[in-house]
Design a protein around this motif. Sequence first.
Motif, short mmCIF file in Angstrom:
data_model
loop_
_atom_site.label_atom_id
_atom_site.label_comp_id
_atom_site.label_asym_id
_atom_site.label_seq_id
_atom_site.Cartn_x
_atom_site.Cartn_y
_atom_site.Cartn_z
N ARG A 160 0.83 -1.21 0.00
CA ARG A 160 0.00 0.00 0.00
C ARG A 160 0.87 1.26 0.00
O ARG A 160 0.53 2.26 -0.63
N THR A 161 1.99 1.20 0.70
CA THR A 161 2.90 2.34 0.74
C THR A 161 3.48 2.61 -0.64
O THR A 161 3.60 3.77 -1.07
N LEU A 162 3.82 1.55 -1.36
CA LEU A 162 4.34 1.72 -2.72
C LEU A 162 3.27 2.31 -3.64
O LEU A 162 3.57 3.15 -4.50
N ALA A 163 2.04 1.87 -3.47
CA ALA A 163 0.96 2.42 -4.28
C ALA A 163 0.75 3.90 -3.98
O ALA A 163 0.50 4.71 -4.89
N ALA A 164 0.85 4.27 -2.71
CA ALA A 164 0.71 5.68 -2.33
C ALA A 164 1.80 6.52 -2.96
O ALA A 164 1.56 7.65 -3.43
N ALA A 165 3.02 5.99 -3.00
CA ALA A 165 4.13 6.71 -3.62
C ALA A 165 3.91 6.92 -5.11
O ALA A 165 4.43 7.87 -5.70
N ALA A 166 3.12 6.04 -5.71
CA ALA A 166 2.81 6.15 -7.14
C ALA A 166 1.60 7.03 -7.43
O ALA A 166 1.24 7.21 -8.59
N GLY A 167 0.95 7.54 -6.37
CA GLY A 167 -0.16 8.46 -6.58
C GLY A 167 -1.53 7.94 -6.24
O GLY A 167 -2.52 8.67 -6.34
N ALA A 168 -1.62 6.68 -5.81
CA ALA A 168 -2.91 6.12 -5.41
C ALA A 168 -3.15 6.41 -3.93
O ALA A 168 -2.22 6.62 -3.16
N THR A 169 -4.41 6.41 -3.54
CA THR A 169 -4.77 6.59 -2.13
C THR A 169 -4.86 5.22 -1.48
O THR A 169 -5.67 4.39 -1.88
N PRO A 170 -4.02 4.94 -0.48
CA PRO A 170 -4.03 3.61 0.14
C PRO A 170 -5.27 3.40 1.00
O PRO A 170 -5.79 4.35 1.61
N ALA A 171 -5.74 2.18 1.04
CA ALA A 171 -6.92 1.82 1.83
C ALA A 171 -6.59 0.60 2.67
O ALA A 171 -5.91 -0.32 2.21
N ALA A 172 -7.11 0.57 3.89
CA ALA A 172 -6.80 -0.51 4.82
C ALA A 172 -7.63 -1.76 4.58
O ALA A 172 -7.27 -2.84 5.03
N THR A 173 -8.77 -1.61 3.88
CA THR A 173 -9.64 -2.75 3.59
C THR A 173 -10.17 -2.62 2.17
O THR A 173 -10.21 -1.51 1.60
N PRO A 174 -10.61 -3.72 1.57
CA PRO A 174 -11.25 -3.61 0.26
C PRO A 174 -12.47 -2.71 0.28
O PRO A 174 -12.72 -1.97 -0.68
N ALA A 175 -13.23 -2.76 1.38
CA ALA A 175 -14.43 -1.92 1.48
C ALA A 175 -14.06 -0.44 1.46
O ALA A 175 -14.73 0.38 0.82
N GLU A 176 -13.00 -0.08 2.16
CA GLU A 176 -12.57 1.32 2.17
C GLU A 176 -12.14 1.77 0.78
O GLU A 176 -12.45 2.89 0.36
N ALA A 177 -11.46 0.89 0.07
CA ALA A 177 -11.03 1.23 -1.29
C ALA A 177 -12.21 1.36 -2.24
O ALA A 177 -12.23 2.24 -3.11
N ALA A 178 -13.20 0.50 -2.08
CA ALA A 178 -14.30 0.43 -3.05
C ALA A 178 -15.45 1.37 -2.75
O ALA A 178 -16.30 1.59 -3.62
N ASP A 179 -15.51 1.95 -1.56
CA ASP A 179 -16.62 2.82 -1.18
C ASP A 179 -16.71 4.02 -2.12
O ASP A 179 -15.80 4.84 -2.17
N GLY A 180 -17.78 4.11 -2.88
CA GLY A 180 -17.96 5.20 -3.82
C GLY A 180 -17.28 5.01 -5.16
O GLY A 180 -17.35 5.88 -6.04
N ALA A 181 -16.62 3.88 -5.37
CA ALA A 181 -15.90 3.64 -6.62
C ALA A 181 -16.87 3.30 -7.75
O ALA A 181 -17.88 2.64 -7.55
N ASP A 182 -16.52 3.76 -8.94
CA ASP A 182 -17.28 3.40 -10.14
C ASP A 182 -16.82 2.06 -10.70
O ASP A 182 -17.61 1.26 -11.18
N VAL A 183 -15.50 1.85 -10.66
CA VAL A 183 -14.90 0.64 -11.21
C VAL A 183 -13.92 0.08 -10.19
O VAL A 183 -13.08 0.81 -9.67
N VAL A 184 -14.02 -1.22 -9.92
CA VAL A 184 -13.10 -1.90 -9.02
C VAL A 184 -12.32 -2.93 -9.83
O VAL A 184 -12.90 -3.83 -10.43
N VAL A 185 -11.02 -2.75 -9.87
CA VAL A 185 -10.13 -3.66 -10.59
C VAL A 185 -9.52 -4.63 -9.58
O VAL A 185 -8.94 -4.21 -8.58
N ILE A 186 -9.64 -5.92 -9.86
CA ILE A 186 -9.13 -6.93 -8.94
C ILE A 186 -7.98 -7.69 -9.60
O ILE A 186 -8.14 -8.23 -10.70
N ALA A 187 -6.84 -7.69 -8.92
CA ALA A 187 -5.64 -8.37 -9.43
C ALA A 187 -5.06 -9.23 -8.31
O ALA A 187 -4.12 -8.82 -7.62
N VAL A 188 -5.65 -10.40 -8.13
CA VAL A 188 -5.24 -11.29 -7.04
C VAL A 188 -4.78 -12.62 -7.61
O VAL A 188 -4.85 -12.86 -8.81
#
Length: 312
Positions: free
Chosen positions: A44-72
């Motif tokens: 998450r720290t690396l993603a933040a350094a790249a300009g994304a907003t880090p989220a502690a849970t999937p729900a926090e990341a997806a709240d209000g999102a139009d598109v959720v990309v999953i790469a697991v």
Amino acid sequence: MSTDDTTTAPVTAVLGLGAMGLPMATRLAGAFPARAFDVFEERRTLAAAAGATPAATPAEAADGADVVVIAVRDQDQLESCLFGGGPVEKGAAGVLREGAVVVVTSTVGVDGVQAVATRLAERGVRLVDAPVSGGAVRAGTGDLLIMVGADDTALEAARPILDRLASTLHIVGPRTGDGQIMKTVNQLLCGIHTAAAAESLALARALGIDLDRAVDVLGQGAAASFMLADRGPRMVQQYQAAEDGTGGPELRSRLDIIRKDMNIVVSLAKKAGVATSVAAAADQLYQLAMSQGLGAQDDSALVTLLSPRTAG
């Protein structure tokens, strides 16, 4: 939607920041409001350094999102990110608004993606089946091959995201699972080509041929393939590391991932009644590597199984 105006661009969440997810999140953060989740804080720290907003849970990341990309990695992680379970307490599906779109870039097989699509549809959420091919470097530059199975409505909503990630976008069919089918066929060749490259280089080494030269020569003739060009130099590094104790190649594609994909290949082929004996042989080679404890290593480590530690 414009990819240049972040006031109208789709709010995007990326769940899973592994070898493919992190460069995809980085690429998307350059054009869209992007949030990013992974179970590991350092990712998450690396993603933040790249300009994304880090989220502690999937729900926090997806709240209000139009598109959720999953790469697991696999089906279990896909379901955990969406519905909770395992190390994930709050899945994304519980906060997704009606009309949101989930883009599954992972290789999970036809049955897996269809099962998830059914559960999401009950919540009014669409799914785009969009497995990717091309590797981490190409993911970071928007140069992926993406194979899509989706209806027109879901595809239209996800199109800005897909276009940002892909240089080649193929709409395989309108059904959820069509993308997975095409990716399975793709992985059949990738798995065989990687195994064949390992066998070729192991033979060259055993016969006293310089491996750097072998990779160069093979890459210029009819034996050339993307997997040889990509894995070949890393296989040479694997041998060097085994011989002199130097560090091996950078981890870019875990061996247990290609093993998982080849298992999907063999299972789907069996279900379809198609003989895939060469793929089955490659699958057994990956299983042997797994039994030797190589699952978490780069898949180029396959080559170390195939010849003595010192060249003949």
